[in-house]
Write a protein that holds these residues in place. Structure first.
Motif, PDB file in Angstrom:
ATOM      1  N   GLU A 120       0.834  -1.202   0.000  1.00  0.00           N
ATOM      2  CA  GLU A 120       0.000   0.000   0.000  1.00  0.00           C
ATOM      3  C   GLU A 120       0.876   1.262   0.000  1.00  0.00           C
ATOM      4  N   PRO A 121       0.486   2.319  -0.686  1.00  0.00           N
ATOM      5  CA  PRO A 121      -0.725   2.463  -1.499  1.00  0.00           C
ATOM      6  C   PRO A 121      -0.513   2.074  -2.959  1.00  0.00           C
ATOM      7  N   GLY A 122       0.371   1.095  -3.192  1.00  0.00           N
ATOM      8  CA  GLY A 122       0.634   0.682  -4.556  1.00  0.00           C
ATOM      9  C   GLY A 122      -0.548  -0.040  -5.179  1.00  0.00           C
ATOM     10  N   ILE A 123      -0.364  -0.440  -6.425  1.00  0.00           N
ATOM     11  CA  ILE A 123      -1.421  -1.090  -7.188  1.00  0.00           C
ATOM     12  C   ILE A 123      -1.093  -2.579  -7.253  1.00  0.00           C
ATOM     13  N   ALA A 124      -1.862  -3.401  -6.576  1.00  0.00           N
ATOM     14  CA  ALA A 124      -1.559  -4.834  -6.521  1.00  0.00           C
ATOM     15  C   ALA A 124      -2.817  -5.636  -6.229  1.00  0.00           C
ATOM     16  N   ILE A 125      -2.813  -6.882  -6.686  1.00  0.00           N
ATOM     17  CA  ILE A 125      -3.921  -7.800  -6.419  1.00  0.00           C
ATOM     18  C   ILE A 125      -3.370  -9.191  -6.180  1.00  0.00           C
TER      19      ILE A 125
END
Length: 279
Positions: A120-125
């Motif tokens: 966070e606050p990165g873009i990941a799933i």
């Protein structure tokens, strides 16, 4: 003639190869394009009759040596060789058509969720090969907010791509994404899970989905280009960490240029949700 994933792949690759590219002589006009079965059998060191049995699904368990020889004869690259081996496993242990396999597990280990929190606050799933979005960061919610991708209790990228009209607006290279999502179903968490989801999706996704699923063309995965409904165009690199014991993946999306980095930062200032896990 019956058919198997392995036979379909070998036949598709054979049809896509021009004999001249392998230094083979021209044998006159043909009714179908590509490499003759006779030539492939000779290059692989197997009989034409045996190769025919494999392609038609009458032999479902060729040896590793035969698979290696066919891969060499077709000049497959590393990704295609992996796909060939995977399809051989599927073909040897296909589920009976009269049974309906259970859906895959959707729980995510606490340590994996903690890893996601650290991003966070990165873009990941966290997802599986079927496309289920099992957990995501607020950054992922920011860049997909308003697209419909995360609608529903169990968001699924594959179902979204093939059944939601908004997907064609979101993905600038929709055709490439559709090919990738269809191909990944062959690498599903298990033969049973992939069969379950494919059967569910085929009834609503239509013939285009079936065509892409059975092409067996290993897709190239370049920069992901998104057209966000809020206005910015995004270009993202994808870094994938396989979690083999969980049959899941952790995917991190990184801005590919300064313009995307600025746009992502603006999207993050919109109302954000919290890290969510689907169980």
């Amino acid at each position: 003639m019956s058919s198997t994933p392995l036979g379909d792949f070998i036949r598709t690759k054979r049809d896509s190869i021009q004999p001249e590219s392998l230094g083979l002589p021209e044998r006159g006009r043909r009714r179908s394009p590509g490499l003759r079965r006779l030539d492939l059998a000779a290059r692989a060191g197997v009989s034409v009759e045996y190769l025919t049995r494999i392609e038609q699904g009458r032999d479902r368990n060729p040896s590793a040596a035969v698979l290696h020889a066919i891969a060499d004869a077709l000049s497959l690259d590393a990704s295609e060789r992996n796909h060939l081996r995977y399809l051989a496993k599927i073909t040897a242990g296909e589920c009976p058509s009269h049974t309906r396999p259970a859906p895959p597990r959707r729980d995510v280990r606490p340590s994996v969720l903690e890893t996601l929190r650290l991003l966070e606050p990165g873009i990941a799933i966290v997802t599986n090969r079927l496309g289920d979005v099992l957990a995501r960061t607020s950054g992922f919610e920011a860049v997909t907010g308003g697209t419909g991708l995360l609608d529903g209790d169990v968001p699924n990228v594959t179902r979204y791509v093939f059944t939601d009209p908004r997907a064609r607006a979101l993905f600038a290279d929709w055709d490439d994404i559709a090919d990738q999502q269809a191909f990944d179903l062959w690498l599903g968490p298990s033969v049973e899970s992939s069969a379950w989801f494919t059967a569910e999706l085929a009834s609503v996704a239509g013939p285009d989905f079936a065509r892409r699923l059975n092409r067996h063309v290993v897709p190239q995965r370049g920069v992901l280009r998104l057209n966000h409904p809020a206005g910015p165009a995004l270009q993202l690199h994808r870094e994938t960490l396989d979690l083999p014991t969980d049959e899941q993946q952790l995917i991190v999306f990184l801005p590919a240029d300064e313009q995307t980095a600025r746009a992502v930062e603006q999207l993050r200032h919109r109302p954000l949700g919290r890290l969510r896990s689907i169980s």
